[in-house]
Design a protein around this motif. Structure first.
Motif, PDB file in Angstrom:
ATOM      1  N   THR A   1       1.121  -0.887  -0.354  1.00 35.07           N
ATOM      2  CA  THR A   1      -0.095   0.067   0.019  1.00 35.07           C
ATOM      3  C   THR A   1       0.758   1.371   0.003  1.00 35.07           C
ATOM      4  OG1 THR A   1       0.178  -0.056   2.655  1.00 35.07           O
ATOM      5  CG2 THR A   1      -1.775  -1.231   1.127  1.00 35.07           C
TER       6      THR A   1
ATOM      7  N   VAL B   1       0.272   0.122  -4.741  1.00 35.47           N
ATOM      8  CA  VAL B   1      -1.257  -0.180  -4.578  1.00 35.47           C
ATOM      9  C   VAL B   1      -1.154   2.002  -4.025  1.00 35.47           C
ATOM     10  CG1 VAL B   1      -3.129  -0.270  -2.996  1.00 35.47           C
ATOM     11  CG2 VAL B   1      -1.955  -1.638  -3.344  1.00 35.47           C
TER      12      VAL B   1
ATOM     13  N   GLY C   1      -7.048  -0.124  -0.465  1.00 39.10           N
ATOM     14  CA  GLY C   1      -6.500  -0.894  -1.569  1.00 39.10           C
ATOM     15  C   GLY C   1      -8.029  -2.607  -1.769  1.00 39.10           C
TER      16      GLY C   1
ATOM     17  N   SER D   1      -2.209   4.787  -6.845  1.00 40.98           N
ATOM     18  CA  SER D   1      -0.607   4.166  -7.145  1.00 40.98           C
ATOM     19  C   SER D   1       0.360   5.220  -7.433  1.00 40.98           C
ATOM     20  CB  SER D   1      -0.598   3.087  -9.065  1.00 40.98           C
ATOM     21  OG  SER D   1       0.923   2.345  -8.374  1.00 40.98           O
TER      22      SER D   1
ATOM     23  N   GLU E   1     -12.411   1.674  -7.096  1.00 46.65           N
ATOM     24  CA  GLU E   1     -11.569   2.499  -6.027  1.00 46.65           C
ATOM     25  C   GLU E   1     -11.070   4.447  -6.063  1.00 46.65           C
ATOM     26  OE1 GLU E   1     -10.490   0.818  -8.628  1.00 46.65           O
ATOM     27  OE2 GLU E   1      -8.659  -0.446  -8.645  1.00 46.65           O
TER      28      GLU E   1
END
Length: 392
Positions: free
Chosen positions: A81, A226, A247, A348, A376
């Motif tokens: 992450t 992530v 995530g 990201s 997301e």
């Protein structure tokens, strides 16, 4: 017997670590950047023990794990992450050193990281509640954090949990994180490895920028993929709650969680002066903010209107625009950078882009295109709304 929430713990924390003490925390370390190669690590299927094909990586991980298991020190390390700042979840002084290094509010609990589900009963003296098992089967190892009961015979430090009756637990998928936890043989409490309120770090250089001199070691394992922190869910409440988007998306929780998760609700954000206990990081306090002002925008025409209304001179004010799904930025008088077309790409690249514009290019004002809340998008907008000064 589950512990009741200890409201007086805030006063204990306040006496132990006042804001002034945190601000006066002296630079004590020559911070070392230790290179580690995540591709050089595999894991024994029966025991989860890490197997190394690179001696340098093994040596550096053993050095870092010794710091965590035998001293009060902390270590920064990569996860899938963001980079985390890790301390021994059982060690009061180690946990205090996390708060000091970050200048983090002491009532903001920490997530404890494990390397195997079997460590939950061993480390925390509880079995995994049934409600989490379908989610764990799908998303562990990975960017999902669960809340489990904090029982009276647990070794967990009250500073890790901020004196609450639950423990936040995650099993990361990054090989460096998993190997570090296994070698340390303790749960590693780890918030993001940034100065409190700053954008989360996705590179070792981000950690060094914020915490150089405050911590002894940074494990450099390249980019965190992530890009935003883990999703946190509470299956102990009824109905179950999404405490922090991350995530793993809300849609995925509903899809893979089964019947018990179909009515999951999103927890409200707490105000910074709220007296309500904070169950997990991200529910309270300003986060993710660069020095530059961040303004969220829904359409490109509103950017020109904002510049005109505020009397800004683009040739005198260093401006930037982060585009996402639809913006072109063709008429923008400043730096234009795409975060990507998919929400996975945007997630990201988000923190990395904010830090680059702020720390490398010294931009004064950053416009960011808003994204939809599906998949997301909920986590992306959660972070952006906390980073932004305005939303137009």
């Amino acid at each position: 017997m589950i512990k009741t929430i200890i409201h007086k713990s805030r006063h204990i924390f306040a006496r132990t670590m006042t804001t002034q003490q945190q601000q006066n925390h002296q630079q004590m370390f020559q911070t070392k950047l230790l290179k580690v190669d995540p591709t050089s690590i595999s894991f024994a299927s029966s025991t989860g023990e890490p197997i190394f094909s690179d001696l340098e990586t093994q040596t550096h991980l053993e050095e870092a794990s010794a710091l965590l298991s035998t001293t009060d020190n902390v270590v920064a390390f990569p996860t899938e992450t963001v980079y985390g700042l890790g301390g021994n979840s059982f060690n009061d002084e180690s946990i205090k050193n996390i708060y000091k290094a970050k200048n983090r509010p002491a009532d903001n609990p920490l997530i404890s990281h494990i390397s195997s589900p079997s460590q939950i009963p061993r480390f925390f003296s509880v079995e995994i509640p049934e409600i989490y098992k379908p989610l764990i089967a799908k998303f562990w190892p990975g960017p999902l954090t669960i809340l489990i009961p904090n029982v009276s015979n647990s070794q967990i430090s009250q500073f890790t949990t901020a004196g609450q009756d639950t423990v936040a637990v995650r099993l990361p998928s990054h090989p460096i994180a998993r190997a570090l936890i296994h070698l340390s043989d303790c749960p590693i409490a780890a918030p993001s490895a940034n100065a409190s309120t700053r954008p989360s770090p996705t590179l070792a250089s981000h950690v060094y920028h914020d915490l150089q001199g405050r911590i002894p070691v940074i494990l450099d394992g390249d980019n965190a993929q992530v890009g935003v922190e883990s999703t946190v869910v509470d299956g102990l409440s009824s109905p179950p709650m999404l405490l922090r988007p991350g995530g793993v998306s809300l849609e995925q929780i509903r899809e893979f969680g089964g019947e018990l998760w179909k009515d999951v609700v999103i927890a409200k954000k707490l105000s910074d002066d709220s007296l309500e206990p904070v169950k997990t990081p991200g529910m309270k306090y300003k986060h993710y903010s660069p020095t530059a002002k961040v303004v969220l925008v829904k359409d490109e025409d509103s950017i020109a209107e904002y510049i005109k209304e505020h009397g800004l001179e683009p040739d005198q004010t260093k401006l930037a625009l982060l585009t996402c799904e639809t913006f072109k930025g063709e008429n923008f008088q400043g730096i234009v950078q795409s975060l990507g077309k998919s929400k996975a790409e945007i997630s990201s690249n988000l923190f990395k882009a904010l830090r680059y514009l702020d720390e490398e290019l010294n931009v004064e004002l950053i416009f960011v295109e808003q994204v939809g809340l599906s998949d997301e998008g909920l986590a992306i907008m959660n972070r952006l709304q906390k980073a932004a000064s305005e939303n137009i």
